[in-house]
Design a protein around this motif. Structure first.
Motif, short mmCIF file in Angstrom:
data_model
loop_
_atom_site.label_atom_id
_atom_site.label_comp_id
_atom_site.label_asym_id
_atom_site.label_seq_id
_atom_site.Cartn_x
_atom_site.Cartn_y
_atom_site.Cartn_z
N SER A 16 0.81 -1.22 0.00
CA SER A 16 0.00 0.00 0.00
C SER A 16 0.85 1.27 0.00
N ASN A 17 2.09 1.22 0.48
CA ASN A 17 2.98 2.38 0.44
C ASN A 17 4.19 2.14 -0.46
N TYR A 18 5.14 1.35 -0.02
CA TYR A 18 6.37 1.10 -0.78
C TYR A 18 6.65 -0.39 -0.89
N GLY A 19 7.26 -0.77 -2.00
CA GLY A 19 7.78 -2.13 -2.09
C GLY A 19 9.05 -2.23 -1.28
N ILE A 20 10.03 -1.38 -1.56
CA ILE A 20 11.25 -1.24 -0.75
C ILE A 20 11.40 0.24 -0.40
N LEU A 21 11.48 0.53 0.88
CA LEU A 21 11.80 1.88 1.35
C LEU A 21 13.17 1.79 2.03
N ALA A 22 14.21 2.22 1.31
CA ALA A 22 15.58 2.12 1.80
C ALA A 22 16.06 3.50 2.23
N LYS A 23 16.56 3.60 3.46
CA LYS A 23 17.04 4.87 4.00
C LYS A 23 18.54 4.77 4.27
N THR A 24 19.31 5.47 3.44
CA THR A 24 20.77 5.45 3.54
C THR A 24 21.27 4.00 3.60
N ALA A 25 20.72 3.17 2.76
CA ALA A 25 21.01 1.74 2.79
C ALA A 25 22.05 1.37 1.74
N THR A 26 22.53 0.13 1.85
CA THR A 26 23.43 -0.44 0.87
C THR A 26 22.81 -1.74 0.36
N ILE A 27 22.46 -1.76 -0.93
CA ILE A 27 21.74 -2.90 -1.51
C ILE A 27 22.39 -3.30 -2.82
N ASP A 28 22.53 -4.60 -3.01
CA ASP A 28 22.90 -5.15 -4.30
C ASP A 28 21.78 -6.09 -4.73
N GLY A 29 21.10 -5.75 -5.83
CA GLY A 29 19.94 -6.52 -6.25
C GLY A 29 20.06 -7.04 -7.66
N LYS A 30 19.73 -8.32 -7.85
CA LYS A 30 19.71 -8.94 -9.18
C LYS A 30 18.39 -9.69 -9.34
N ASN A 31 17.78 -9.50 -10.49
CA ASN A 31 16.48 -10.14 -10.76
C ASN A 31 15.46 -9.78 -9.67
N VAL A 32 15.38 -8.51 -9.35
CA VAL A 32 14.37 -8.01 -8.41
C VAL A 32 13.19 -7.50 -9.23
N VAL A 33 11.98 -7.88 -8.83
CA VAL A 33 10.76 -7.45 -9.51
C VAL A 33 9.83 -6.81 -8.48
N ILE A 34 9.36 -5.59 -8.77
CA ILE A 34 8.44 -4.89 -7.87
C ILE A 34 7.29 -4.32 -8.70
N ASN A 35 6.07 -4.42 -8.19
CA ASN A 35 4.92 -3.86 -8.91
C ASN A 35 3.78 -3.57 -7.94
N ASN A 36 2.94 -2.63 -8.35
CA ASN A 36 1.69 -2.30 -7.65
C ASN A 36 1.94 -1.83 -6.22
N CYS A 37 2.51 -0.63 -6.09
CA CYS A 37 2.77 -0.03 -4.79
C CYS A 37 2.22 1.39 -4.77
N GLY A 38 1.64 1.78 -3.64
CA GLY A 38 0.89 3.02 -3.57
C GLY A 38 1.69 4.28 -3.76
N GLN A 39 2.96 4.31 -3.34
CA GLN A 39 3.79 5.51 -3.50
C GLN A 39 4.96 5.27 -4.46
N ALA A 40 5.78 4.28 -4.17
CA ALA A 40 6.88 3.94 -5.07
C ALA A 40 7.20 2.47 -4.91
N GLY A 41 7.60 1.86 -6.02
CA GLY A 41 8.04 0.47 -5.93
C GLY A 41 9.34 0.39 -5.17
N LEU A 42 10.34 1.13 -5.63
CA LEU A 42 11.65 1.23 -4.97
C LEU A 42 11.90 2.68 -4.62
N ALA A 43 12.13 2.95 -3.33
CA ALA A 43 12.48 4.30 -2.89
C ALA A 43 13.87 4.26 -2.26
N CYS A 44 14.84 4.82 -2.97
CA CYS A 44 16.21 4.96 -2.44
C CYS A 44 16.27 6.34 -1.78
#
Length: 527
Positions: A335-363
């Protein structure tokens, strides 16, 4: 004269009263006749019709009540009938409950139903799995609703429910009537710490796959502990529940690729799934049914072959000390975010995000991000959303955007813009390479150096979809989270293969050179 006038007046009044009483009497007789006719019910001889011949109450966990299901019963005859007995076949011993004409029960006598009319029956159940235990951790419970008549055997409607055993994790209740809570931000929330030696569940830091986990409140991994989730484990959260990973604690979601037969049916389900405890099909894609997986400050972990769906925020990641590794991860319907990352460190491969109320991925608030062969879509049914948003807070050093690298990715959705960038100061380092990005601009960002119309340096070999007819991803069915690309996709054969060598897509299909496809999926030919 005065006497004659009064006599005439009284005669007229008496005549009026006689007419009034006569009309009132006729009306009373007619009403009696009508009422008597309405309630002349005769016993049912069968011939009822039903909205369903079998009511599936879907899957429930042991000792958790089901949703309410409905059955509509039709009397299509010209006669008002009375059903002598309407009951559950197992009578008072049945695990089902009925509501008939607003009255709860399991056996009902002389149920009346008017000609050409219908009625609703409401059905619920709560079943204790332990009464029917079997080695497969599932039990199919059945019963029937019987509609008796004077002609012979009763008409019946079948009731079917699959009951699952589960590990239940929830706050302890103390002797003084209080329950266990977790201290969060100066407040106490309904939650609990995992236990290495729980009397019912054993070691709660090893989530296995022999039966599902059902969580009430927030389950917390204490500081410096490790939660290992085994391949095929299924985790279900009740409303307002979730998972918290403490400081220097680690979560390892160790899903592995599932195996399939030649017809595409699952032989072995090895994926880890986080979702709601509502198992009915009507809730399969409803956002916001539970809280979040919260990786707090300095926590660590990895997610492999994992699906997270129907949360408020799928993953909430505060500044982590190591890199959070994500491979073959799907996040849907948040309903809000798929991933909400705050000053995070992420390495992502084959990540799929869809249908989120504000953002799918928020860096957000800067950080260090690398995403390769990912599909960030957002087909949320309202316009104020994006697949990817990036910001560096107030632009000061603690919130520096060290890297935000997107390679061979698809960034597309139902709104006009695939990306939203907010830069303060100069600590904002990002790059999109061989990505398909939706950006329908109408002059607002034409000269903005952050975006691909005016900036080619940070969008290396990218394909920009600037209208609705060209450079489309050709998703199979994005509204329903089916984001495989078709043969007509602009993402087909346009990836940088140097980043694809030796890799497989999210369905474990090898990527072949010298060309490969953008996004998490290899293309297929739709039938």
């Amino acid at each position: 004269m005065k006497f004659k006038k009064n006599q005439y007046f009284y005669q007229k009044q008496a005549l009026f009263m006689r007419h009034y009483l006569y009309i009132l009497f006729i009306g009373f007789v007619l009403s009696l006749t009508s009422c008597r006719q309405d309630f002349e019910f005769e016993p049912s001889s069968g011939g009822l019709e039903f909205s369903k011949q079998t009511v599936y109450l879907d899957t429930v966990f042991t000792n958790i009540g089901s949703s309410t299901y409905t059955l509509k019963v039709y009397n299509n005859s010209d006669k008002d009938i009375k059903i002598p007995t309407l009951q559950l076949a197992e009578g008072q011993n049945s695990k089902y409950r009925l509501m008939v004409d607003g009255i709860p029960g399991k056996v009902f006598n002389n149920v009346e139903l008017l000609a050409k009319d219908s009625m609703f029956i409401f059905i619920e159940t709560t079943i204790d799995y332990s009464e029917y235990a079997n080695p497969d951790s599932e039990y199919l419970y059945t019963d029937k609703i019987e509609f008796h008549n004077i002609s012979g055997a009763p008409q019946t409607v079948d009731l079917v429910t699959l009951v699952r055993d589960a590990y239940f994790l929830y706050p302890k209740r103390f002797g003084d009537g209080t329950t266990e809570t977790l201290p969060i931000g100066g407040e106490e929330i309904y939650g609990f710490y995992l236990d290495h030696n729980d009397p019912a569940n054993g070691d709660e830091y090893e989530w296995i796959n022999d039966k599902p986990y059902v969580i009430y409140g927030y389950a917390a991994v204490p500081d410096n502990e490790i939660l290992n989730i085994h391949p095929g484990a299924k985790i279900h959260f009740h409303a307002d529940s979730g998972l918290i990973i403490g400081s220097n604690a680690t979560i390892n979601s160790n899903g592995t690729p599932s195996t399939y037969d030649v017809d595409g049916n699952v032989i072995e389900d090895n994926e880890v799934v986080f979702e709601s405890d509502r198992l009915e099909p009507d809730f399969a894609d409803v956002p916001g049914q539970w809280g979040t997986i919260w990786m707090t400050l300095n926590s660590n972990g990895k997610f492999n072959n994992t699906t997270i769906k129907n949360a408020t925020v799928g993953l909430l990641i505060d500044k982590n000390t190591g890199t959070l590794n994500m491979t073959n991860v799907q996040i849907y319907n948040c309903s809000n975010y798929g991933i909400l990352a705050k000053t995070a460190t992420i390495d992502g491969k084959n990540v799929v995000i869809n249908n989120c109320g504000q953002a799918g991925l928020a860096c957000s608030l800067g950080g260090d991000y690398n995403f390769t062969h990912c599909t960030f879509a957002n087909y949320w049914p309202r316009p104020n959303q994006v697949p990817v948003s990036i910001d560096n807070g107030d632009g000061t050093a603690p919130f520096a955007l060290v890297n935000a690298n997107f390679t061979n990715c698809i960034i597309y959705g139902s709104s006009s813009y695939g990306i939203s960038l907010k830069k303060e100061g100069n600590l904002f380092d990002y790059n999109f390479r061989n990505c398909l990005i939706k950006f329908f601009d109408f002059g607002q960002f034409e000269s903005d150096p952050l975006y691909p119309i005016a900036n080619t340096t940070d969008y290396t070999n990218c394909i920009i979809a600037r209208n609705s007819t060209t450079n489309k991803p050709d998703f199979l069915n994005p509204t329903n989270n089916r984001l495989i690309i078709g043969e007509d996709s602009a993402a087909k054969g346009t990836a940088d293969f140097s980043f694809s060598t030796g890799t497989s897509d999210i369905l474990n299909k090898e990527r072949f050179g010298p060309l490969s496809d953008m996004g998490a999926y290899n293309f297929i030919i739709f039938e």
